[in-house]
Write an enzyme that holds these catalytic residues in place. Structure first.
Site, PDB file in Angstrom:
ATOM      1  CD1 TRP A   8      34.806  52.101  81.723  1.00  0.00           C
ATOM      2  CD2 TRP A   8      34.732  52.455  83.928  1.00  0.00           C
ATOM      3  NE1 TRP A   8      33.591  51.653  82.170  1.00  0.00           N
ATOM      4  CE2 TRP A   8      33.515  51.858  83.524  1.00  0.00           C
ATOM      5  CE3 TRP A   8      34.931  52.754  85.283  1.00  0.00           C
ATOM      6  CZ2 TRP A   8      32.494  51.563  84.424  1.00  0.00           C
ATOM      7  CZ3 TRP A   8      33.904  52.465  86.175  1.00  0.00           C
ATOM      8  CH2 TRP A   8      32.699  51.877  85.747  1.00  0.00           C
ATOM      9  CG  ASP A   9      41.321  57.698  85.408  1.00  0.00           C
ATOM     10  OD1 ASP A   9      42.332  57.643  84.674  1.00  0.00           O
ATOM     11  OD2 ASP A   9      41.369  57.979  86.614  1.00  0.00           O
ATOM     12  CG  LEU A  10      43.985  51.688  85.421  1.00  0.00           C
ATOM     13  CD1 LEU A  10      42.973  50.608  85.072  1.00  0.00           C
ATOM     14  CD2 LEU A  10      45.323  51.395  84.733  1.00  0.00           C
ATOM     15  CB  ILE A 172      33.730  56.830  84.453  1.00  0.00           C
ATOM     16  CG1 ILE A 172      32.368  56.553  83.811  1.00  0.00           C
ATOM     17  CG2 ILE A 172      33.612  56.752  85.982  1.00  0.00           C
ATOM     18  CD1 ILE A 172      31.899  55.122  84.006  1.00  0.00           C
TER      19      ILE A 172
END
Length: 231
Positions: A8-10, A172
């Site tokens: 996951w991106d933040l 993502i």
């Protein structure tokens, strides 16, 4: 069969900075006497130092000071403005309960990313947080535009995934940097419309794009659920 892996991106994917990044950049530039660009959304995603070089006229020798001012204010004020996107926590819990292994892979400096993950109680779902080196204000080496491929690679290394299975591993994110980083490792990237990319950016490089967390969960099923077996 190995467990599926979701990276996951933040900012713009898990967390809504709610102006913490754009407003923080604007204040840091103004405080140091520099003009503030009109389109500050471009600053969300790539490293701050890179964005200052690409989108402003700040002299190279002043970039570390502007970055330091921005980061200090982000820790004291920016995190207070930040929120988790709707539906994301429920999706994370669902994936974790299904045995999906997850990590954060972000171009935010790793210590700051770890602080954000801890503040919002996300750590119970993630095995590791892979971020940028804390010297991101320095000029990029070897002509690299951004370091997302290296950050994703480090996340995979920490998870013990030397050769990711493209059918069971996915990134993502909300910006093209996420898609480019995933492509460098031969895996798909799912885009999210609630982040900071426009439709043109989302139309390039992403395997599919979700409009909300529920739709993202449906798209993730392709990577996280066992394939049906025939008789």
């Amino acid at each position: 069969m190995t467990a599926p892996v979701v990276l996951w991106d933040l900012d713009g994917t898990l967390l809504d900075p709610a102006g913490a990044i754009t407003g923080g950049i604007a204040r840091a530039l103004a405080e140091h006497g520099h003009a503030v660009p009109q389109d500050l959304r471009r600053f969300v995603g790539p490293p701050v130092g890179w964005s200052l070089r690409a989108f402003t006229d700040v002299p190279e020798e002043e970039i570390p000071r502007v970055v330091a001012t921005y980061r200090a204010r982000y820790r004291t004020e920016g995190l207070a403005q930040t929120r988790i996107y709707p539906g994301v926590e429920a999706l994370l819990e669902q994936l974790h309960g299904a045995g999906v292994r997850m990590a954060v892979a972000t171009q935010k400096p790793e210590p700051t990313a770890e602080l954000a993950v801890e503040r919002f109680g996300l750590g119970r779902w993630f095995e590791t947080v892979s971020g940028a080196a804390d010297d991101a204000a320095a000029a990029p080496r070897d002509g690299a535009v951004h370091d997302k491929p290296a950050i994703i690679g480090e996340a995979l290394r920490r998870l013990g995934v030397a050769a990711p299975d493209p059918a069971r591993t996915v990134m993502i994110g909300d910006r093209r940097y996420d898609a480019e980083g995933a492509l460098a490792h031969g895996i798909d990237c799912l885009g999210v419309r609630w982040g900071f990319a426009d439709e043109h950016e989302l139309a390039t490089g992403f395997a599919a794009v979700a409009g909300d967390a529920a739709e993202l969960g449906e798209l993730l099923a392709r990577y996280t659920q066992p394939a049906p077996t025939g008789r």
